[in-house]
Structure formats: structure tokens, C-alpha cells
Motif scaffolding. Sequence first.
Motif, short mmCIF file in Angstrom:
data_model
loop_
_atom_site.label_atom_id
_atom_site.label_comp_id
_atom_site.label_asym_id
_atom_site.label_seq_id
_atom_site.Cartn_x
_atom_site.Cartn_y
_atom_site.Cartn_z
N GLU A 179 98.32 -28.24 -33.77
CA GLU A 179 97.36 -28.42 -32.67
C GLU A 179 96.69 -27.08 -32.34
N GLY A 180 97.46 -26.02 -32.39
CA GLY A 180 96.90 -24.69 -32.16
C GLY A 180 95.88 -24.34 -33.23
N GLU A 181 96.19 -24.64 -34.45
CA GLU A 181 95.25 -24.36 -35.56
C GLU A 181 93.99 -25.20 -35.41
N ARG A 182 94.18 -26.45 -35.02
CA ARG A 182 93.04 -27.36 -34.91
C ARG A 182 92.09 -26.94 -33.79
N THR A 183 92.66 -26.53 -32.66
CA THR A 183 91.83 -26.26 -31.48
C THR A 183 91.49 -24.77 -31.32
N GLY A 184 92.15 -23.91 -32.08
CA GLY A 184 91.93 -22.47 -31.91
C GLY A 184 92.69 -21.91 -30.72
N ARG A 214 97.33 -13.98 -20.48
CA ARG A 214 96.03 -14.61 -20.22
C ARG A 214 95.35 -15.15 -21.48
N PRO A 215 95.91 -16.16 -22.11
CA PRO A 215 95.26 -16.72 -23.31
C PRO A 215 93.88 -17.27 -22.97
N THR A 216 92.94 -17.11 -23.88
CA THR A 216 91.59 -17.62 -23.60
C THR A 216 91.49 -19.11 -23.88
N VAL A 217 92.22 -19.58 -24.89
CA VAL A 217 92.23 -21.02 -25.18
C VAL A 217 93.67 -21.53 -25.17
N VAL A 218 93.93 -22.57 -24.37
CA VAL A 218 95.24 -23.21 -24.40
C VAL A 218 95.09 -24.69 -24.72
N ALA A 219 96.11 -25.27 -25.32
CA ALA A 219 96.10 -26.70 -25.60
C ALA A 219 97.43 -27.28 -25.12
N GLU A 220 97.48 -28.59 -25.01
CA GLU A 220 98.74 -29.24 -24.61
C GLU A 220 99.00 -30.46 -25.47
N LEU A 221 100.25 -30.74 -25.72
CA LEU A 221 100.64 -32.00 -26.34
C LEU A 221 101.68 -32.64 -25.43
N PRO A 222 101.55 -33.94 -25.19
CA PRO A 222 102.55 -34.60 -24.34
C PRO A 222 103.85 -34.80 -25.10
N TYR A 223 104.96 -34.81 -24.39
CA TYR A 223 106.22 -35.19 -25.03
C TYR A 223 107.13 -35.84 -23.99
N ARG A 224 108.11 -36.53 -24.48
CA ARG A 224 109.07 -37.17 -23.58
C ARG A 224 110.27 -36.28 -23.41
N PHE A 225 110.51 -35.86 -22.20
CA PHE A 225 111.63 -34.99 -21.86
C PHE A 225 112.87 -35.85 -21.79
N ARG A 226 113.74 -35.69 -22.78
CA ARG A 226 114.88 -36.60 -22.88
C ARG A 226 116.11 -36.02 -22.18
#
Length: 385
Positions: free
Chosen positions: A127-132, A213-225
Motif C-alpha cells: 500500500e505504501g508503494e502504491r500510494t507513495g 511529520r510524513p508528507t504522505v500517509v495511508a491506512e489499511l483497516p484491520y480487525r483487532f483480535r
Amino acid sequence: MSATTESGLPATAIGPRPHSPLTVLVPTYNEAENVRPLLSALEAALDGLPAARVLFVDDSSDGTDELIRELAPTLGIEVGVLHRAEPAGGLGGAVVAGLAAAETPWCVVMDADLQHPPELAPALVAEGERTGAQLVVGSRYRAGHRAEGFTGPVRSLVSRLCTRLVRLAFPRTLAGITDPMSGLFAIRRDLWERAELRPEGYKILLELAVRTRPTVVAELPYRFRPRHSGESKAGYAEGVRFLRHLIRLRLSGPRGRMLGFLLIGASGTVPNLLATWLLIRLGVHYLLAAIVANQAAMLWNFLLIDLALFHHRRTGRPAWRLARFALLANADLVGRIPLLSLLVHDTRLGPIWASGVTLLAACAVRFVIADRVLYLPAKAEASSS
Ligand code: GDD
Ligand code: MN
């Protein structure tokens, strides 16, 4: 979004695959019971990624590190253990030690107790590679996912309240991060390398996000088990540590530091004016009273500034630091006493109010000197701020 297994035991590798080499960084503190299932899940998740490896940073006393070393040769992935003699900085300190030791362009930080789905590790980097993005956060609060791994409604509520508080404290920096308290995230090398980190306990993602202070951040949802085995290592003390960490982070930038300095200075007016009032009532001349009261306030301010605000920049012995500080705090008397006498004679301010005005003026001057002369920043911070 990812096919997590109910048991937390091996899942097949799923989702998009990253191109970059990555290290899965796992902090461990007495997790002997979880290491085996975690490693087989990671082995499956990282299958077919030749440049992926796992690095444990271990502070255990239950033989977790020996067990890992024993299992490592039986696995199809590269596994390393860094056992620390001193658990400096707790969980956050362990993660920072792991980042320093990692050689890959990406690291994925993940708990050992299978609360974080191991199969998400490669997907976070992809996801990091995809979104930068330089930082990819595994979020418990994204659409469609509930955090069911909490050991009761109280911990769930506390976690939500802390998340609110943290996002309120850093509205801009954390704008793209719904779960700044997450323990699951991927981070790109350039981000962690340039930062001067001061981890303190559990909230290492918060530390990284605020200080780098990252300039681009992304998130992926997950289930906290729920935890696979054992109990959370976080207790009441960890909560206190978190609050201290949050205050330190908030006061870390130059503007935050100045605000902290002003607040401490302002709080010093209480002992100052109180002593002035007391001395005047005892019949002491108001100018002498101001000089003596200044010493009470000076000690008060020194304690707060030296112990908290500039704690990380201290050099030299305490007596030397106090002497310098006393000089700075009293040097302003040279300006304050004439100003005070002027205000008392030429305006209609009484001695207490006039004292207050001179204290405010002196505080501003003092900040500049403390920040620029007495407590010099370390090189890394100076260049990044
Ligand atoms: N090396 C090291 N040193 N590891 C530690 C230490 C320590 O002092 N304290 C805890 N750990 C390890 C644990 O062994 C585990 O692998 C991981 O850090 C998380 O510890 P838990 O005790 O299971 O934490 P938690 O479940 O209460 O909270 C975790 O998950 C939350 C949600 O993602 C943490 O990661 C929190 O920061 C996070 O908010
Ligand atoms: Mn846990």
C-alpha cells in the motif's frame, strides 16, 4: 479486507505483494507462548518474498529469545533476535532499536500476540508503494471494522478517549490517521532515519508520526483480535507514561517549547507575587521584596524547566545549571527594578500590578536566551526544526 483466520493461526499470503525488501519488527516481552503460532503465520504471509525477514526485539525473562533462536532454523524465512540487556524506553524503545538495526527500506511493526493479523504485513508495504506513502497505518477504526480485541468495555473506551485526545492535540499532523495509537504500521526508511526519536513506552506510532511529520500517509483497516495467549503488558503505569509522552511531544517543537516556557514562567508569578505580598506585609520595602521574591520564583521555574521542558538537552552538573539559570533569572532584575520603580512612580499601578507587568516582559527575554544559549538543541533537531 484481508482474509484473517479466526484462530489467529497461519493464513495464506493474500493481497497485493510488495516489491521492496521488508523487515517485520516484533517487540516481545515474555511472549514464549505466542512465538510459535506467530512465526508460522509470518512464514505463510511472507512466503515467496525473498527479501523479507523478521526481527524480534526482545526484553523477556521467560526464554522467548531462546525459543526464537531454536525455531529460526526450522523456518523458510530469515529470523533474527535482538535481546536487550536493558529494556530502555519499553515497547517504544524496543521498536526504535529494531529500526536502527534493520537494513531494509521498509519495516512493519507488529505485536507478537497475534492481535495484529500477520498476513497484513506485506499488504501494508504494498500500500505504501502504491500510494507513495512513507507511513502506512493499520487502523482499527476504519469503515467496516470493529476493535474487538479489547479486554473489556473499559479498555475499549479508554482507547477511544485517548485517540480523541491525541487527535485533538495534533489536529494537522494526525489528520490522515484515524488510529494514531495503533501498534501495527509500516514505515519507510527515509522517515525513521532522519528523526531524532525519544520513545517512551507504548505509543511509538504517535512518536514517529509527530517527530517525523510524513508528507504522505495511508491506512489499511484491520480487525483487532483478542490476544492469542497471555495478558497485555500495559497497566496503569503505562497510562501515566502515555500522558507524559503526549505532553513532551506537544511541547517539542519551537512553538510548543515557547508555550511551555511561557506557561512555566506564568506559573512562577504565583510564588513570586505571593512572596512579594508577604514580604511587603511584613514591612519590607517593595523593591527589596521584589528581589527576594524573585529567588523563590527562580527556584520554582528552574525545577520545571530543567526537569521537564529542557530535560533532554541538559548538559553539565545540576549545580552549574542552577547557577547559570539563577544568573539569567536575576539578570532581569537589572531591568526590572528600574522599570518597577518607574511604573510605581509614574503610573497609577500599585507595586503588585507593576511587578506583574515587569515579570511578563522579563519572561519573553528569558525564553530567547534559554532556547538559544543555555539549552542548545542537538544537531539533528536543529536541522529538522
Ligand atoms: N521488547 C519489548 N519491551 N516488548 C514489549 C514491551 C517491552 O517493554 N512491552 C510490551 N512489549 C510487546 C509485547 O510483548 C507485545 O508483543 C507488544 O509489545 C504489545 O504489547 P501488549 O501488552 O500486547 O499491548 P496491548 O495489546 O495492550 O496494546 C498493543 O496494541 C494496541 C493496538 O494496536 C500496543 O501495540 C498498543 O500500542 C496499541 O495501541
Ligand atoms: Mn496485545
